[in-house]
Motif scaffolding. Structure first.
Motif, PDB file in Angstrom:
ATOM      1  N   ALA A 419       0.838  -1.210   0.000  1.00 52.28           N
ATOM      2  CA  ALA A 419       0.000   0.000   0.000  1.00 52.28           C
ATOM      3  C   ALA A 419       0.864   1.248   0.000  1.00 52.28           C
ATOM      4  N   ASN A 420       1.668   1.374  -1.055  1.00 52.54           N
ATOM      5  CA  ASN A 420       2.549   2.520  -1.190  1.00 52.54           C
ATOM      6  C   ASN A 420       2.475   2.988  -2.638  1.00 52.54           C
ATOM      7  N   PRO A 421       2.130   4.272  -2.886  1.00 51.29           N
ATOM      8  CA  PRO A 421       2.004   4.739  -4.272  1.00 51.29           C
ATOM      9  C   PRO A 421       3.265   4.547  -5.101  1.00 51.29           C
ATOM     10  N   ALA A 422       4.433   4.519  -4.462  1.00 51.68           N
ATOM     11  CA  ALA A 422       5.679   4.361  -5.201  1.00 51.68           C
ATOM     12  C   ALA A 422       5.972   2.896  -5.534  1.00 51.68           C
ATOM     13  N   PHE A 423       5.246   1.959  -4.920  1.00 49.15           N
ATOM     14  CA  PHE A 423       5.475   0.532  -5.143  1.00 49.15           C
ATOM     15  C   PHE A 423       4.137  -0.192  -5.159  1.00 49.15           C
ATOM     16  N   PRO A 424       3.287   0.099  -6.142  1.00 43.08           N
ATOM     17  CA  PRO A 424       1.887  -0.381  -6.116  1.00 43.08           C
ATOM     18  C   PRO A 424       1.733  -1.781  -6.702  1.00 43.08           C
ATOM     19  N   ILE A 425       2.278  -2.786  -6.016  1.00 46.09           N
ATOM     20  CA  ILE A 425       2.285  -4.148  -6.538  1.00 46.09           C
ATOM     21  C   ILE A 425       1.504  -5.067  -5.607  1.00 46.09           C
ATOM     22  N   GLY A 426       0.721  -5.966  -6.183  1.00 46.32           N
ATOM     23  CA  GLY A 426       0.009  -6.976  -5.426  1.00 46.32           C
ATOM     24  C   GLY A 426       0.358  -8.368  -5.932  1.00 46.32           C
ATOM     25  N   ILE A 427       0.376  -9.345  -5.030  1.00 47.89           N
ATOM     26  CA  ILE A 427       0.651 -10.741  -5.370  1.00 47.89           C
ATOM     27  C   ILE A 427      -0.556 -11.558  -4.932  1.00 47.89           C
ATOM     28  N   TYR A 428      -1.193 -12.270  -5.895  1.00 54.44           N
ATOM     29  CA  TYR A 428      -2.476 -12.900  -5.621  1.00 54.44           C
ATOM     30  C   TYR A 428      -2.504 -14.343  -6.109  1.00 54.44           C
ATOM     31  N   LEU A 429      -3.303 -15.164  -5.417  1.00 54.40           N
ATOM     32  CA  LEU A 429      -3.723 -16.463  -5.924  1.00 54.40           C
ATOM     33  C   LEU A 429      -5.097 -16.275  -6.542  1.00 54.40           C
ATOM     34  N   VAL A 430      -5.243 -16.679  -7.814  1.00 57.25           N
ATOM     35  CA  VAL A 430      -6.424 -16.312  -8.584  1.00 57.25           C
ATOM     36  C   VAL A 430      -7.077 -17.560  -9.185  1.00 57.25           C
ATOM     37  N   LYS A 431      -8.409 -17.588  -9.134  1.00 56.02           N
ATOM     38  CA  LYS A 431      -9.201 -18.620  -9.804  1.00 56.02           C
ATOM     39  C   LYS A 431     -10.002 -17.964 -10.914  1.00 56.02           C
ATOM     40  N   LYS A 432      -9.806 -18.435 -12.162  1.00 57.52           N
ATOM     41  CA  LYS A 432     -10.517 -17.883 -13.304  1.00 57.52           C
ATOM     42  C   LYS A 432     -11.737 -18.732 -13.634  1.00 57.52           C
ATOM     43  N   PHE A 433     -12.777 -18.080 -14.162  1.00 56.82           N
ATOM     44  CA  PHE A 433     -13.921 -18.825 -14.679  1.00 56.82           C
ATOM     45  C   PHE A 433     -14.648 -17.982 -15.712  1.00 56.82           C
ATOM     46  N   ARG A 434     -15.467 -18.675 -16.496  1.00 50.39           N
ATOM     47  CA  ARG A 434     -16.178 -18.014 -17.573  1.00 50.39           C
ATOM     48  C   ARG A 434     -17.461 -18.776 -17.884  1.00 50.39           C
ATOM     49  N   PHE A 435     -18.432 -18.119 -18.508  1.00 51.46           N
ATOM     50  CA  PHE A 435     -19.684 -18.767 -18.893  1.00 51.46           C
ATOM     51  C   PHE A 435     -19.616 -19.164 -20.368  1.00 51.46           C
ATOM     52  N   ASP A 436     -20.119 -20.358 -20.691  1.00 46.15           N
ATOM     53  CA  ASP A 436     -20.117 -20.815 -22.075  1.00 46.15           C
ATOM     54  C   ASP A 436     -21.388 -20.363 -22.787  1.00 46.15           C
ATOM     55  N   GLU A 437     -21.592 -20.870 -24.002  1.00 42.24           N
ATOM     56  CA  GLU A 437     -22.726 -20.454 -24.815  1.00 42.24           C
ATOM     57  C   GLU A 437     -24.069 -20.838 -24.191  1.00 42.24           C
ATOM     58  N   GLU A 438     -24.065 -21.845 -23.318  1.00 39.52           N
ATOM     59  CA  GLU A 438     -25.296 -22.261 -22.642  1.00 39.52           C
ATOM     60  C   GLU A 438     -25.416 -21.654 -21.253  1.00 39.52           C
ATOM     61  N   ASN A 439     -24.573 -20.627 -20.979  1.00 42.61           N
ATOM     62  CA  ASN A 439     -24.561 -19.912 -19.690  1.00 42.61           C
ATOM     63  C   ASN A 439     -24.234 -20.828 -18.512  1.00 42.61           C
ATOM     64  N   GLN A 440     -23.437 -21.864 -18.789  1.00 38.72           N
ATOM     65  CA  GLN A 440     -22.928 -22.733 -17.737  1.00 38.72           C
ATOM     66  C   GLN A 440     -21.506 -22.301 -17.396  1.00 38.72           C
ATOM     67  N   ILE A 441     -21.149 -22.400 -16.100  1.00 36.23           N
ATOM     68  CA  ILE A 441     -19.834 -21.947 -15.663  1.00 36.23           C
ATOM     69  C   ILE A 441     -18.755 -22.933 -16.103  1.00 36.23           C
ATOM     70  N   ASP A 442     -17.724 -22.404 -16.742  1.00 33.64           N
ATOM     71  CA  ASP A 442     -16.537 -23.166 -17.101  1.00 33.64           C
ATOM     72  C   ASP A 442     -15.435 -22.788 -16.114  1.00 33.64           C
ATOM     73  N   TRP A 443     -15.086 -23.718 -15.221  1.00 31.17           N
ATOM     74  CA  TRP A 443     -14.109 -23.429 -14.174  1.00 31.17           C
ATOM     75  C   TRP A 443     -12.670 -23.573 -14.658  1.00 31.17           C
ATOM     76  N   GLU A 444     -12.469 -24.070 -15.878  1.00 27.88           N
ATOM     77  CA  GLU A 444     -11.121 -24.181 -16.446  1.00 27.88           C
ATOM     78  C   GLU A 444     -11.117 -23.612 -17.864  1.00 27.88           C
ATOM     79  N   PRO A 445     -11.308 -22.302 -17.988  1.00 29.34           N
ATOM     80  CA  PRO A 445     -11.395 -21.705 -19.333  1.00 29.34           C
ATOM     81  C   PRO A 445     -10.076 -21.676 -20.076  1.00 29.34           C
ATOM     82  N   GLU A 446      -8.954 -21.724 -19.355  1.00 29.35           N
ATOM     83  CA  GLU A 446      -7.623 -21.754 -19.971  1.00 29.35           C
ATOM     84  C   GLU A 446      -6.812 -22.882 -19.333  1.00 29.35           C
ATOM     85  N   PRO A 447      -7.149 -24.159 -19.651  1.00 31.94           N
ATOM     86  CA  PRO A 447      -6.526 -25.294 -18.949  1.00 31.94           C
ATOM     87  C   PRO A 447      -5.019 -25.405 -19.145  1.00 31.94           C
TER      88      PRO A 447
END
Length: 468
Positions: A419-447
């Motif tokens: 939280a410093n304007p001179a060093f504005p970096i964050g390190i995160y663990l991230v889970k990606k997801f996306r909806f397909d053409e049938e509006n179902q959740i795809d939990w591995e969109p970029e396997p």
């Protein structure tokens, strides 16, 4: 009867000139003492970024109903020399070296000056920036910048046979049937050099019913030169063909209106900000970049609760941050021209937009939204963030088909942020997801693009910079 201010003194400032502090005070000698104006003075001084602590101390004046006010400050470090590496989510080499010197309170006069250089295997830049936040004794900012940039740009569509359709296709129907996908063997690359400079100005008004209303403008112009092997490559973009081994001129003008009711400009704990900007590329007819760009933004901040890490620690505030911004590129309605989206288009880069996602560029429109809860651990140093990102992305071909759920990329996760304007970096663990053409959740969109495959999580380095 109400007390009046007999005198105002300033103490604790070693570097910062006294007039820099006094110009942020909405109270003067002779005014009726006002707690609201004193709180406004404290927020004004914190928002300069020049001070870590501000402690106003009232004392009894020379007689009854007179008050002496001392503004005691502890100065923050405003000069930085940075050397290191940074990571980017673009299509090129992801690591670059960086050297920067800057001082946002140069010689204690409030002037913001910086010099910066970056270099990697396929990019390089040098820039100088100067900004004066007060001109003619008013909240009228002004500044300029100069820069040189080099880039080795890849993933550029070709049209070797000159049929007006990206290779290797012979008809638009074939190109669209492939979902606008170009095989990697038909891409080309080129080297780009540009020299540019810009002037900016803006004015900020303070009102009792809203903290800040500002209007700003920027004029920028430059020269661009590109080079590629004409015996091997022929780009699909006509502007790249015209720019081959030729210095060409470009310019743009932008204006922005901001309604800002945040208590603090950096890491606010309450309030909101609304802004609208418009950029017009091609002020002069000789400019090679003709376009218009609109960015609409709204952000809301609310303190949820306070807590302490230990008995001796100060109380921290958990803050909810909800932000959304919609950006779109479009043609000038009064001029017949085409936009080179490979050059000017928006990008999901996995670091600034769409944390964790693979790079996608050439967008006509981008809708960037996020909801974050911030938990400070060490004030102004370290924060734990949890977040949900939603980024909509549209190319020129699918922009007019309407908004669909499958147009959005989602990511959620948690991590630590400096939280410093001179060093504005964050390190995160991230889970990606996306909806397909049938509006179902795809939990591995970029396997094929996951670091921790068993957990389905990505380790993401992101920059926490207010880009709007």
């Amino acid at each position: 009867e109400r007390a009046h201010i007999e005198s105002i003194t300033v103490s604790g400032n070693i570097k910062t000139r006294e007039y820099i502090i006094r110009r942020e005070l909405p109270i003067e000698v002779g005014d009726v003492f006002s707690k609201a104006k004193l709180q406004e003075a404290i927020m004004n001084l914190y928002n300069t970024g020049y001070f870590d602590t501000i402690n106003p101390m009232p004392y009894q004046g020379s007689e009854d109903l007179l008050m002496d006010l001392d503004i005691s400050v502890v100065e923050a470090r405003t000069a930085d020399i940075m050397m290191g590496i940074s990571f980017n989510g673009g299509a090129g080499f992801p690591i670059s070296g960086q050297v920067k010197w800057g001082d946002k309170n140069f010689l204690g006069t409030g002037k913001d000056i910086s010099v910066q250089g970056t270099i990697s295997l396929d990019t390089g830049s040098v820039s100088v920036q100067y900004n004066e936040p007060w001109l003619f004794g008013r909240r009228w900012a002004g500044g300029f910048d100069l820069s040189y940039n080099y880039a080795d740009k890849g993933y550029i569509a070709q049209d070797v046979d000159g049929n007006g359709i990206p290779d290797p296709y012979n008809s638009w129907a074939d190109y669209e049937a492939s979902n606008n996908t170009i095989p990697s063997s038909h891409y080309m690359s080129y080297q780009s050099h540009s020299i540019s400079g810009g002037f900016s100005t803006g004015y900020t008004w303070h009102f009792p019913w809203v903290k800040r209303i500002g209007i700003s403008g920027n004029v920028r112009s430059g020269l661009q030169y590109i080079d590629y092997d004409q015996n091997i490559y022929r780009p699909y973009s006509s502007s790249l063909i015209e720019n081959q081994q030729t210095w060409q001129y470009y310019d743009n003008f932008s204006t922005k209106l901001t309604w800002d009711d945040r208590n603090l400009v950096y890491d606010p704990t309450k309030g909101y900000v609304i802004s609208q900007s418009l950029t017009v590329g091609g002020i002069l007819d000789m400019s090679i970049k003709e376009y218009m760009k609109s960015v609409s933004r709204i952000s809301f901040y609310q303190k949820l609760f306070t807590y302490s890490i230990n008995e001796d620690d100060r109380r921290h505030a958990a803050v909810l941050d909800i932000s959304s911004a919609y950006s779109v590129l479009f043609e000038k309605p009064w001029k017949d021209h085409l936009i080179d989206y490979s050059d000017l288009g928006y990008r999901i880069d996995g670091m600034f937009f769409g944390r964790g996602w693979a790079s996608v560029n050439g967008g006509k429109a981008l809708w960037d939204s996020s909801m974050t809860i911030r938990f400070p651990i060490v004030s102004n140093v370290l924060t734990v963030d949890t977040f949900l990102d939603m980024v909509g992305f549209w190319t020129e071909d699918d922009f007019y088909e309407g908004v669909q759920l499958m147009d959005f990329r989602f990511s959620t996760g948690a991590g630590i942020r400096f939280a410093n304007p001179a060093f504005p970096i964050g390190i995160y663990l991230v889970k990606k997801f996306r909806f397909d053409e049938e509006n179902q959740i795809d939990w591995e969109p970029e396997p094929n693009d996951i670091e921790f495959k068993d957990l389905g999580l990505d380790l993401v380095l992101a920059f926490e910079i207010d880009l709007y």
